[in-house]
Design a protein around this motif. Sequence first.
Motif, PDB file in Angstrom:
ATOM      1  N   HIS A  69      35.882  52.092  34.503  1.00 29.56           N
ATOM      2  CA  HIS A  69      35.944  51.421  36.030  1.00 29.56           C
ATOM      3  C   HIS A  69      36.095  52.633  37.016  1.00 29.56           C
ATOM      4  CE1 HIS A  69      35.354  47.163  35.710  1.00 29.56           C
ATOM      5  NE2 HIS A  69      35.841  47.154  34.533  1.00 29.56           N
ATOM      6  N   PRO A  83      30.682  48.964  33.666  1.00 31.09           N
ATOM      7  CA  PRO A  83      31.639  49.096  33.076  1.00 31.09           C
ATOM      8  C   PRO A  83      31.910  47.788  32.398  1.00 31.09           C
ATOM      9  CG  PRO A  83      32.283  49.296  35.157  1.00 31.09           C
ATOM     10  CD  PRO A  83      30.810  49.180  35.155  1.00 31.09           C
ATOM     11  N   PRO A  84      32.450  47.656  31.190  1.00 23.17           N
ATOM     12  CA  PRO A  84      32.847  46.449  30.667  1.00 23.17           C
ATOM     13  C   PRO A  84      33.833  45.505  31.492  1.00 23.17           C
ATOM     14  CG  PRO A  84      33.240  48.114  28.915  1.00 23.17           C
ATOM     15  CD  PRO A  84      33.163  48.884  30.285  1.00 23.17           C
ATOM     16  N   GLU A  85      33.997  44.348  31.054  1.00 20.04           N
ATOM     17  CA  GLU A  85      34.920  43.467  31.836  1.00 20.04           C
ATOM     18  C   GLU A  85      36.168  43.809  31.602  1.00 20.04           C
ATOM     19  OE1 GLU A  85      32.959  39.828  30.573  1.00 20.04           O
ATOM     20  OE2 GLU A  85      34.514  38.395  32.002  1.00 20.04           O
ATOM     21  N   LEU A  86      37.126  43.699  32.451  1.00 21.71           N
ATOM     22  CA  LEU A  86      38.521  43.672  32.456  1.00 21.71           C
ATOM     23  C   LEU A  86      39.023  41.947  32.646  1.00 21.71           C
ATOM     24  CD1 LEU A  86      39.090  46.797  34.796  1.00 21.71           C
ATOM     25  CD2 LEU A  86      39.961  46.403  32.335  1.00 21.71           C
ATOM     26  N   GLU A  87      40.280  41.982  32.031  1.00 24.88           N
ATOM     27  CA  GLU A  87      40.980  40.743  32.102  1.00 24.88           C
ATOM     28  C   GLU A  87      41.556  40.719  33.676  1.00 24.88           C
ATOM     29  OE1 GLU A  87      41.664  38.086  29.944  1.00 24.88           O
ATOM     30  OE2 GLU A  87      39.713  39.241  29.417  1.00 24.88           O
ATOM     31  N   PRO A  88      41.974  39.537  34.052  1.00 20.95           N
ATOM     32  CA  PRO A  88      42.646  39.519  35.449  1.00 20.95           C
ATOM     33  C   PRO A  88      43.825  40.396  35.248  1.00 20.95           C
ATOM     34  CG  PRO A  88      42.132  37.377  34.708  1.00 20.95           C
ATOM     35  CD  PRO A  88      41.908  38.270  33.551  1.00 20.95           C
ATOM     36  N   MET A  89      44.121  41.242  36.242  1.00 23.14           N
ATOM     37  CA  MET A  89      45.303  42.003  36.211  1.00 23.14           C
ATOM     38  C   MET A  89      45.899  42.238  37.678  1.00 23.14           C
ATOM     39  SD  MET A  89      43.433  45.474  35.307  1.00 23.14           S
ATOM     40  CE  MET A  89      42.469  46.153  36.585  1.00 23.14           C
ATOM     41  N   MET A 131      35.573  37.331  27.685  1.00 20.61           N
ATOM     42  CA  MET A 131      34.059  37.089  27.443  1.00 20.61           C
ATOM     43  C   MET A 131      33.435  38.122  26.857  1.00 20.61           C
ATOM     44  SD  MET A 131      32.724  34.682  29.037  1.00 20.61           S
ATOM     45  CE  MET A 131      31.193  35.489  29.138  1.00 20.61           C
ATOM     46  N   ARG A 134      33.809  31.605  34.937  1.00 20.37           N
ATOM     47  CA  ARG A 134      34.579  32.026  36.081  1.00 20.37           C
ATOM     48  C   ARG A 134      33.811  32.571  36.820  1.00 20.37           C
ATOM     49  NH1 ARG A 134      39.496  33.621  33.144  1.00 20.37           N
ATOM     50  NH2 ARG A 134      38.668  35.881  33.721  1.00 20.37           N
ATOM     51  N   PHE A 183      41.083  38.065  39.940  1.00 25.05           N
ATOM     52  CA  PHE A 183      40.425  36.993  39.552  1.00 25.05           C
ATOM     53  C   PHE A 183      39.478  37.064  38.359  1.00 25.05           C
ATOM     54  CE2 PHE A 183      36.394  34.197  39.857  1.00 25.05           C
ATOM     55  CZ  PHE A 183      36.949  33.088  39.737  1.00 25.05           C
ATOM     56  N   SER A 184      38.859  38.315  38.420  1.00 26.23           N
ATOM     57  CA  SER A 184      38.126  38.615  36.796  1.00 26.23           C
ATOM     58  C   SER A 184      37.015  37.688  36.708  1.00 26.23           C
ATOM     59  CB  SER A 184      39.121  38.658  35.692  1.00 26.23           C
ATOM     60  OG  SER A 184      38.560  39.392  34.565  1.00 26.23           O
ATOM     61  N   PRO A 185      35.854  37.698  37.411  1.00 24.72           N
ATOM     62  CA  PRO A 185      34.823  36.859  37.179  1.00 24.72           C
ATOM     63  C   PRO A 185      34.268  37.017  35.838  1.00 24.72           C
ATOM     64  CG  PRO A 185      34.316  38.324  38.802  1.00 24.72           C
ATOM     65  CD  PRO A 185      35.672  38.473  38.407  1.00 24.72           C
ATOM     66  N   HIS A 186      33.510  36.175  35.328  1.00 30.49           N
ATOM     67  CA  HIS A 186      32.570  36.280  34.255  1.00 30.49           C
ATOM     68  C   HIS A 186      31.079  36.632  34.863  1.00 30.49           C
ATOM     69  CE1 HIS A 186      35.232  33.567  31.890  1.00 30.49           C
ATOM     70  NE2 HIS A 186      35.736  34.595  31.729  1.00 30.49           N
ATOM     71  N   ALA A 230      32.780  41.785  36.015  1.00 33.05           N
ATOM     72  CA  ALA A 230      32.084  41.107  35.403  1.00 33.05           C
ATOM     73  C   ALA A 230      31.050  41.661  34.310  1.00 33.05           C
ATOM     74  CB  ALA A 230      31.211  39.800  36.098  1.00 33.05           C
ATOM     75  N   ARG A 279      27.447  41.534  35.077  1.00 27.65           N
ATOM     76  CA  ARG A 279      26.728  40.471  35.211  1.00 27.65           C
ATOM     77  C   ARG A 279      26.464  39.973  36.533  1.00 27.65           C
ATOM     78  NH1 ARG A 279      29.967  38.921  31.949  1.00 27.65           N
ATOM     79  NH2 ARG A 279      29.688  39.032  29.491  1.00 27.65           N
TER      80      ARG A 279
END
Lengths: 631, 631
Positions: free
Chosen positions: A291, A333-339, B1, B173, B260-263, B300, B303
Amino acid sequence: MAQPNALNDDVLPSVGVVYNTEVNSHFITVDTHYECPERILRTWELLTEADLVPKLRKIPIRPAHKEEILLVHGEDHWEATQSIKEADIEGTADYYNRLSLYINHDTPDAALLSCGGAIEACKAVATGTVKRAIAVIRPPGHHAEPDQSMGFCFFNNVAVATRVVQQQTDVKRILILDWDVHHGNGTQKAFEDDPSVLYISIHRFGDEFYPGTPYGGMRSTGEGEGKFYSVNIPWPGGGMGDAEYLHAFQNIVMPIAMEFSPHMVIISAGFDAAVNDPLGGCNVTPTGYAHMTHMLAGLAGGRLVVVLEGGYNVDSIAKSMVAVTRVVLGEAPPELEPMVANEEATETVWLVAKWQSKFWKSVKPQEVIPREDFDPESTVTITDILKQYRYNYLCTQGMLLVPLLDDKMESRYGTQVMCSKNLLVQKTVIFFMHEFGNIQSELQSALTCDLNIERTYLIESSRAIINWAKEEGYGLLDVNLFPKFVSGIKPSKLTKDILVYLYDNYIQLSDVENLILIGHGGACQAILGLILERWPVMEGTLRGVVNVSWLNIPTMSADASDEQLKWYKQHSLVAVPSSHPLVLSGKALKKKKFGKILPVDHTESRSAKLMETAMPNIKDFIADMLDKKIS
Amino acid sequence: MAQPNALNDDVLPSVGVVYNTEVNSHFITVDTHYECPERILRTWELLTEADLVPKLRKIPIRPAHKEEILLVHGEDHWEATQSIKEADIEGTADYYNRLSLYINHDTPDAALLSCGGAIEACKAVATGTVKRAIAVIRPPGHHAEPDQSMGFCFFNNVAVATRVVQQQTDVKRILILDWDVHHGNGTQKAFEDDPSVLYISIHRFGDEFYPGTPYGGMRSTGEGEGKFYSVNIPWPGGGMGDAEYLHAFQNIVMPIAMEFSPHMVIISAGFDAAVNDPLGGCNVTPTGYAHMTHMLAGLAGGRLVVVLEGGYNVDSIAKSMVAVTRVVLGEAPPELEPMVANEEATETVWLVAKWQSKFWKSVKPQEVIPREDFDPESTVTITDILKQYRYNYLCTQGMLLVPLLDDKMESRYGTQVMCSKNLLVQKTVIFFMHEFGNIQSELQSALTCDLNIERTYLIESSRAIINWAKEEGYGLLDVNLFPKFVSGIKPSKLTKDILVYLYDNYIQLSDVENLILIGHGGACQAILGLILERWPVMEGTLRGVVNVSWLNIPTMSADASDEQLKWYKQHSLVAVPSSHPLVLSGKALKKKKFGKILPVDHTESRSAKLMETAMPNIKDFIADMLDKKIS
C-alpha cells in the motif's frame, strides 16, 4: 516535467531490476551477521518463484565511479574505504561491535557495486529507459554519512544515485522516502541544506534505538535553504504496523509529497519494520508495504525506484519485496482489514504535523504563534485569567485566602491556596490538591489558532469536592497546583515545599482528628510525596487518600516501607480510566504501590468526565474511612 | 475477502468496459439538452484514438430486470417509468424544466439498458471475471431516488448494481465514491440506514445548487444503523480544482475508506466538476481525476468500477474518462504541479472531518464534547471566565461600572460596559466597541479536546486603546460586545439597542465636543448602524470612526444618504488585512460604503496581530481628525 518516453510494452518490460550476486563477496565467516548475503539471495528466489522475474528488465550493475561517490562523500572517506588494512579485517569482530560494521577483502568492491547498482536503477528511470525499477542490492547505504561508514553501510547508495541523477538528467526535484526502521542519518545529512531533495523518514527513535542520536527527532528538519526539507516521523517505540504506517502516509508523507511535487521518488526500502524482523520490533506486513508503494507510485508521473536498505529476517525481506514488486509492476495492493492507527502513532503523527505545518501548508494542525511575538502588554496568559477566576469563585464560596510567606511560593501559588473558615478548629479536614481542570475546546477554523470561544468551557472538577465538603461541614484546604512550567523554578521541589508548608502550618497545628487527602490530575503524585515526608506525625490523623488521575497512575516511591505500602493499599481510592494501559494489563490492580485502583468506565475523552463519574464512589469511600475510625 | 481469481493476462484483458450506443435512443430533438448522446459517443471516440479500446474486455450490455430495479426502487416507480404517456412526451419541454428531465418513446428501454450496463460491469468485477471495469453509459442514475426520477436520472444505476452485487456475490461491503459535482441524493437515500454501503460524495452545495435541498449538507450522514455511512463533502462554491479534490481525498475519503475497508469500490463518475463544464463551475483536470482514481484503486484489492454519471462538456468528459481509464489499466497518473488547497476547501474539509470524527476514528480534529453532557455545576464557559477577567482588569485601570437598566441588557452585557471617571464632563470621548479579543491556542494532543493551557493566551487588543485614551486624557466608554449567541435573544437587535442606549444616556447628555468611535472585530458593523440611527444629533460632535476588522469589512447600509457615505469615506479608517479578498480585488478601495480602507500587511494568522500593527496609524488618524476640528 514531461512524461517519460512512451515505451512499447510489448518489446521490453517497462520495470527494471538491478540484481547481481557479486555484491555478496562482502560477507563474514567469523559469526553470522544480520547483514548477510542470504538477504538478497532469498529475495531473488521468491521473486523467481512468484514468476515476477520474467516481467522485469535486467539493468546491468557496475561499480560506482570515484567522481560519483564524491558527489556525496569526502575524499578522505573515499581513501579510507579503498585502503582497508589487513589489521582492520583481522580485527573486524573486535574492532566493530556485532551490530555495526564488518569488513573483508572484497568489501570495497562490493560497496562500490551496490552503489553503482542504485545509480543505474535510478538513471534508467530518470532517462525513461524504464518506468520504474527495483534494486536488490547490499550492503545498504542510508547510514553512511558523507565522511563516515557506519551501521552496515559504506557508501550512501541512494544519496549518490540522487546526486548523479540530478547532475546527468532533467530530473531535479527528488523525494527520498525512507521506511527503514532506522533513521537514515547519512541521507538526511547529505541533503541537510538542499531544498531540491525532500527526505522523509519513518523510524523508531529514542531509548538508544540505532543510531541513537537526537538527529532523527521530529524537530530535526534540515538547515538553511533545506529547512523543512527533512521530515522525520519518529515512532516512540515498537509495535507499529500497517495501520500506523499508513496513517503517517495519509497525514504527513502524501500531503507533503504532493506539495513538494517530486520529479522522481526513491524508496530507501529497508524491511526491518516488517513482521518478525529481529531488530525492528514492528509489524508491517507485505500488504502494508504494497500500500505504501501504491501511494508513492501515484507521484512523479510514476517515476519510482525501490532500493533495498536494511531488514534482517531473510523471509520477511523477501516476502515484502515480492509484494512491493507486484505493485511496482502495476498490480493493485491486496485488501487490508478495517484498521485504525494506535494512540502513540496518532500522537506522533499529530506532533510532526504541528511542527511541519510551520512550512508545509498541506498539513494540520497549525502551531500557535509564540506569545513572545506580541507586544507583552497586549496578551494575557490563560493561566493568569484562570487564577483570577478561581480566586473570585472561592471568595464567593466564603473561603479565605491563605497567605504564603515565601516569595517564590507567593509568585507561583499566590491567590491559589484557600481554606474554609475556622479551618484550625475543625475535627475533619479535607486537604484537596488539584489543577485548574481541563478546558474542552475546539479551534474556530482550520486556518488559524483562534479558539472557538462559544464552544469552550472549563471542567471545574474541583467544585464537586468543594460543595460536598461544605455540605458535610468539613474543613477544607484547597490548593491549585496548576501546570508545570514556571521559568527558573523547578516545579517538583516547589510543589513538595508548599504542601509540606501547608501541612505543617495549617493542619498539624490545628485540632484535626480526621484528615483526608484528595488529589486530582497532575497533583496526585505530590500527595504521596507529602505522606512519606510527614508519615510519623501524619499517621495518627490520616484516614484516607483519594486520587483521580487519567495519565499517570500515582506511585508510592521505592523508599516507602512495607507498612506504608500496606496502609496505602487499605486506605486509598485511586480512580483511573478503565482503558488505562496499566489497568488493561492488570498490573495496576496487583501492585501495592498503586494503591486501591477504581477503574472508571467512560467512553468520552480520557480526562473530561473522570471526576464526575467517580464522585459517588469517592463519597462512599470517604464515609467508610471516617466510619472505620469512629467504630 | 479472497483476491479475485488470478487471470492469465495474455488471454483476455483484465479490465472490462460496458459501452453500447443503443442507450442513445434516449435523446431530445426539441432543444439541445446537456444530457445528450454525444457525451458517450465522444468518450468512446477518444478512448479509441488513445488506443485504449483494444486493452479493454467488452462486457455485453442488457436491460436491468424488474426484480433488480426493485432492490432499490418502489413498485410505483417501476410502473411510472414503464408506462410513459404520450401526453408526457409531447409536453416534455414544458412539463420538465430544461435542466431537469426529458423523455421520449425509448426512454424506458434506454434507462433499463443503462442500469443493466452498470450491473454487468459491477458483477464482472465482483465475480472476478475482470479486475476492474468502466461503464460508459447514459442516462445517469445518482439523482434517481427510490420513488422518483429526477435530475436527468430514471433508475439509480449504481445503487441497483450495488444491491445486485451484494445479493448475488460474496462482495458485501461497498464504497460508492461520488465525484459528480452534484450531490447524489438518490444514492444516499437508497443506503440511508445501511452500514454495508459507505457513500461518500464531493459536491457543490448551497445557493440552490442542484438538487438544492439540505440533504447534501455535511451533517446529513445517514440514519439508524447507517449513521455516518454517508459522508458529504459540500463545497460552498465553485472554483474547486485538483488541489481541493485531492485535499478532500487525503483528509476524508481515504482515511474513512481504509477504516471502512470495502470489498469493492464504485465511482459514481460524473465529470461536471471538470474544467470547462457548463454547469459545475469547477476546475478538475483529467490528471486530477487520474489521481483520485489511483488512490481509490489501492482499496478493495483493486476491485474498482467506474460508472459514468453527469458531465456536460462533451470534450471534458471524454478527456477525463481517458485519463481515468489509463489509471484503471494500471498506468501511473501524470505528474501534478506543486499545489495547496484553497482556504474555502481547507475549511470545508476541516468541518467535515470534525463532524465525521464523532464516528470515524481516522479523521481529525475531534469535536468537543457538548457542554450539556456534563453536570451543569461542574463546567463554566470561557465566556463567563473572560467576562470576570475583563471586569476585574478595567476596575484596576480605574474604570467604573456602567449600570444597565434593562434586564435583558443586564443579563447579556452586565459588567461588560465600563467608563472612565468624569466621562460626562470630558470634551473628547472615545466610544470603543469590541469583543474579548482572540484566544490563541493549541490542543494538548490529537486524542482529546483538552486545551494546552501552557500555550494559550488571550490577545487583549483592547488594552492598547484603553492605555492610549488614558494617556491622552480622553474620556472612554468601553463596551464588550462579545460573541454572538445568547439563547432566546436576537443579538443584532440587542446590540443596536445597547449602543443607542449608551449613546443617548452617556454621550449625548454629556459635555462631549469631539466624539471618536472605534470598533474591533464583530463589533464594527454595529457602529455603522449606530451612526445612521443617531445621525442628526451625532453629526455635530462625531469626528471620526476607526474600524479594525479581519473577516467582514463593515459596510454602510443602502439606506445611507450620499452625504453620509461621503462623510464616512472622509472620516474613517478601516484597518483590514491586505490579503482580504475585497482588498485584493480592489473593490474595497473603490466603494464609499466601505469607508477609507487601510490594508495591513501581516504574515501571521489573520486576526491575531491586526490591531497591534495598525495602532500607529490609528493614533495618527485620530490626532488628524481632532486637529481638523480645532483648525
